[in-house]
Design a protein around this motif. Structure first.
Motif, PDB file in Angstrom:
ATOM      1  N   VAL A  83      -5.810 -10.594   3.753  1.00  0.00           N
ATOM      2  CA  VAL A  83      -4.943  -8.824   3.568  1.00  0.00           C
ATOM      3  C   VAL A  83      -3.520  -8.650   3.854  1.00  0.00           C
ATOM      4  CG1 VAL A  83      -5.851  -7.348   4.239  1.00  0.00           C
ATOM      5  CG2 VAL A  83      -7.572  -8.317   3.694  1.00  0.00           C
ATOM      6  N   TRP A  84      -3.312  -8.885   2.813  1.00  0.00           N
ATOM      7  CA  TRP A  84      -1.206  -8.815   3.340  1.00  0.00           C
ATOM      8  C   TRP A  84      -0.759  -7.251   3.180  1.00  0.00           C
ATOM      9  CZ3 TRP A  84      -0.250 -13.521   3.285  1.00  0.00           C
ATOM     10  CH2 TRP A  84      -0.591 -14.466   2.598  1.00  0.00           C
ATOM     11  N   PRO A  85       0.470  -7.571   3.866  1.00  0.00           N
ATOM     12  CA  PRO A  85       0.894  -5.361   4.511  1.00  0.00           C
ATOM     13  C   PRO A  85       1.161  -5.430   3.352  1.00  0.00           C
ATOM     14  CG  PRO A  85       2.472  -7.741   5.238  1.00  0.00           C
ATOM     15  CD  PRO A  85       0.817  -8.392   4.409  1.00  0.00           C
ATOM     16  N   THR A  86       1.362  -4.508   2.720  1.00  0.00           N
ATOM     17  CA  THR A  86       1.526  -3.879   1.825  1.00  0.00           C
ATOM     18  C   THR A  86       3.316  -3.789   1.224  1.00  0.00           C
ATOM     19  OG1 THR A  86       1.767  -1.762   3.198  1.00  0.00           O
ATOM     20  CG2 THR A  86       0.061  -1.578   2.171  1.00  0.00           C
ATOM     21  N   ASN A  87       4.002  -3.789   1.930  1.00  0.00           N
ATOM     22  CA  ASN A  87       5.500  -3.885   1.278  1.00  0.00           C
ATOM     23  C   ASN A  87       6.088  -5.221   2.303  1.00  0.00           C
ATOM     24  OD1 ASN A  87       6.333  -2.072   3.206  1.00  0.00           O
ATOM     25  ND2 ASN A  87       5.427  -0.609   1.657  1.00  0.00           N
ATOM     26  N   ASN A  88       7.200  -5.186   1.891  1.00  0.00           N
ATOM     27  CA  ASN A  88       8.138  -5.673   3.158  1.00  0.00           C
ATOM     28  C   ASN A  88       8.157  -7.429   3.664  1.00  0.00           C
ATOM     29  OD1 ASN A  88       8.620  -2.246   2.678  1.00  0.00           O
ATOM     30  ND2 ASN A  88      11.257  -3.630   2.546  1.00  0.00           N
ATOM     31  N   PHE A  89       7.491  -8.490   2.889  1.00  0.00           N
ATOM     32  CA  PHE A  89       6.894  -9.038   2.660  1.00  0.00           C
ATOM     33  C   PHE A  89       6.647 -10.510   1.895  1.00  0.00           C
ATOM     34  CE2 PHE A  89       3.478  -8.080   0.543  1.00  0.00           C
ATOM     35  CZ  PHE A  89       2.201  -9.896   1.010  1.00  0.00           C
ATOM     36  N   ARG A 109      -0.702  -6.683  10.875  1.00  0.00           N
ATOM     37  CA  ARG A 109      -0.959  -7.111   9.085  1.00  0.00           C
ATOM     38  C   ARG A 109      -0.179  -6.573   8.700  1.00  0.00           C
ATOM     39  NH1 ARG A 109      -2.081 -12.328   8.717  1.00  0.00           N
ATOM     40  NH2 ARG A 109      -2.155 -11.421   6.874  1.00  0.00           N
ATOM     41  N   GLN A 110       0.953  -5.905   9.178  1.00  0.00           N
ATOM     42  CA  GLN A 110       1.936  -4.935   8.362  1.00  0.00           C
ATOM     43  C   GLN A 110       2.888  -5.634   8.868  1.00  0.00           C
ATOM     44  OE1 GLN A 110       1.353  -2.723   5.988  1.00  0.00           O
ATOM     45  NE2 GLN A 110      -1.249  -3.005   6.362  1.00  0.00           N
ATOM     46  N   CYS A 111       3.785  -4.583   7.640  1.00  0.00           N
ATOM     47  CA  CYS A 111       5.798  -5.250   8.429  1.00  0.00           C
ATOM     48  C   CYS A 111       6.231  -3.604   8.694  1.00  0.00           C
ATOM     49  CB  CYS A 111       6.025  -5.229   7.278  1.00  0.00           C
ATOM     50  SG  CYS A 111       5.972  -7.473   7.005  1.00  0.00           S
ATOM     51  N   ILE A 112       6.816  -2.978   9.469  1.00  0.00           N
ATOM     52  CA  ILE A 112       7.527  -2.179   9.536  1.00  0.00           C
ATOM     53  C   ILE A 112       8.631  -2.227   9.758  1.00  0.00           C
ATOM     54  CG2 ILE A 112       5.268  -1.467  10.968  1.00  0.00           C
ATOM     55  CD1 ILE A 112       6.403  -1.447  13.665  1.00  0.00           C
ATOM     56  N   ASN A 156      -0.945   3.523   4.636  1.00  0.00           N
ATOM     57  CA  ASN A 156      -1.116   2.600   5.516  1.00  0.00           C
ATOM     58  C   ASN A 156      -1.512   2.204   6.965  1.00  0.00           C
ATOM     59  OD1 ASN A 156       1.011   1.019   3.287  1.00  0.00           O
ATOM     60  ND2 ASN A 156       1.905   2.737   4.165  1.00  0.00           N
ATOM     61  N   ASP A 157      -1.920   3.666   7.071  1.00  0.00           N
ATOM     62  CA  ASP A 157      -2.617   2.961   8.761  1.00  0.00           C
ATOM     63  C   ASP A 157      -3.463   3.362   8.836  1.00  0.00           C
ATOM     64  OD1 ASP A 157      -3.189   4.636  11.698  1.00  0.00           O
ATOM     65  OD2 ASP A 157      -1.389   4.893  11.522  1.00  0.00           O
ATOM     66  N   CYS A 192      -5.173  -0.670   5.464  1.00  0.00           N
ATOM     67  CA  CYS A 192      -4.988   0.407   4.729  1.00  0.00           C
ATOM     68  C   CYS A 192      -4.445   0.290   3.301  1.00  0.00           C
ATOM     69  CB  CYS A 192      -4.594   1.299   5.417  1.00  0.00           C
ATOM     70  SG  CYS A 192      -4.524   3.407   4.417  1.00  0.00           S
ATOM     71  N   VAL A 193      -4.415   0.939   1.972  1.00  0.00           N
ATOM     72  CA  VAL A 193      -3.800   0.412   1.104  1.00  0.00           C
ATOM     73  C   VAL A 193      -3.549   1.432  -0.061  1.00  0.00           C
ATOM     74  CG1 VAL A 193      -2.903  -0.843  -0.828  1.00  0.00           C
ATOM     75  CG2 VAL A 193      -3.733  -1.784   0.867  1.00  0.00           C
TER      76      VAL A 193
END
Length: 216
Positions: A83-89, A109-112, A156-157, A192-193
């Motif tokens: 399960v990857w982050p939704t963006n910027n990774f 598991r997210q990039c913020i 994404n939350d 959450c995607v």
């Protein structure tokens, strides 16, 4: 974006549905030398190749073997998808590790974006703006049970996926449609995607069926 999937317990790793080159080389070397490795039984590999069409080269046989292996794992639901982050990774390996890019930082598991978000217990939360009554672009204004509001990225939350959270029987809560993906039954990994809970893997004795973990 490259996708990694891993099959346990031997740890074979595919990237974009193709076995990694060093793992392909390991199987080919075992077939060529007749020497077992931790993951490859040379005799069984030779028997598999002997059962294929005559004249098939060793490398072609190994490619066919991994293709059949991949299809069997998919059919049995034995993959451990990341399960990857939704963006910027950028994905790092088959163990689902990743690096954030463009100034973003890891939070669970997210990039913020640290300029507008903070990480609280591995969950991204918007930074409070005491003098502002508006939320940054991409965030929804959600009422808090104690009064006031919070800025929530409902796309994404993990705990407010798809809408504002519900806190009780008030009108705002009744109309709230946010889903807490973290409490879905039987789920081992989830993200959450685009406002929907996307299940990546299930706990033991559960099977992933149509984005839900069902008991087996």
């Amino acid at each position: 974006m490259p996708g990694f999937t891993q099959a346990n317990p031997r740890g074979w790793c595919w990237q974009d549905d193709a076995i990694l080159p060093d793992e392909f080389a390991e199987a080919l070397d075992a077939l060529t030398t007749g020497t077992d490795t931790f993951r490859v039984n040379a005799l069984y590999t030779q028997m598999y190749c002997d059962g294929q069409q005559p004249g098939l080269k060793k490398a072609q046989c190994i490619a066919l073997m991994f293709s059949d292996f991949y299809d069997a794992l998919v059919a049995e639901g034995l993959f451990s998808p990341c399960v990857w982050p939704t963006n910027n990774f950028v994905p790092v390996d088959c163990l689902c590790n990743f690096s954030c890019t463009d100034g973003y930082v890891a939070c669970g598991r997210q990039c913020i974006d640290p300029t507008i978000e903070q990480c609280v217990s591995n969950f991204p939360q918007p930074k409070r703006r005491s003098l502002s009554t508006k939320c940054p672009r991409g965030y929804d204004k959600c009422a808090l049970p104690t009064g006031g509001f919070d800025c929530v990225d409902v796309d994404n939350d993990l705990e407010s996926c798809g809408g504002c959270p519900s806190y009780g029987d008030d009108e705002d809560s009744v109309n709230a449609r946010g889903v807490d993906c973290s409490v879905l039954p039987g789920v081992a990994s989830v993200a959450c995607v685009k406002g929907e809970c996307r299940v990546g893997s299930c706990l033991r004795k559960h099977r992933l069926v149509h984005n839900a973990c069902l008991p087996v």
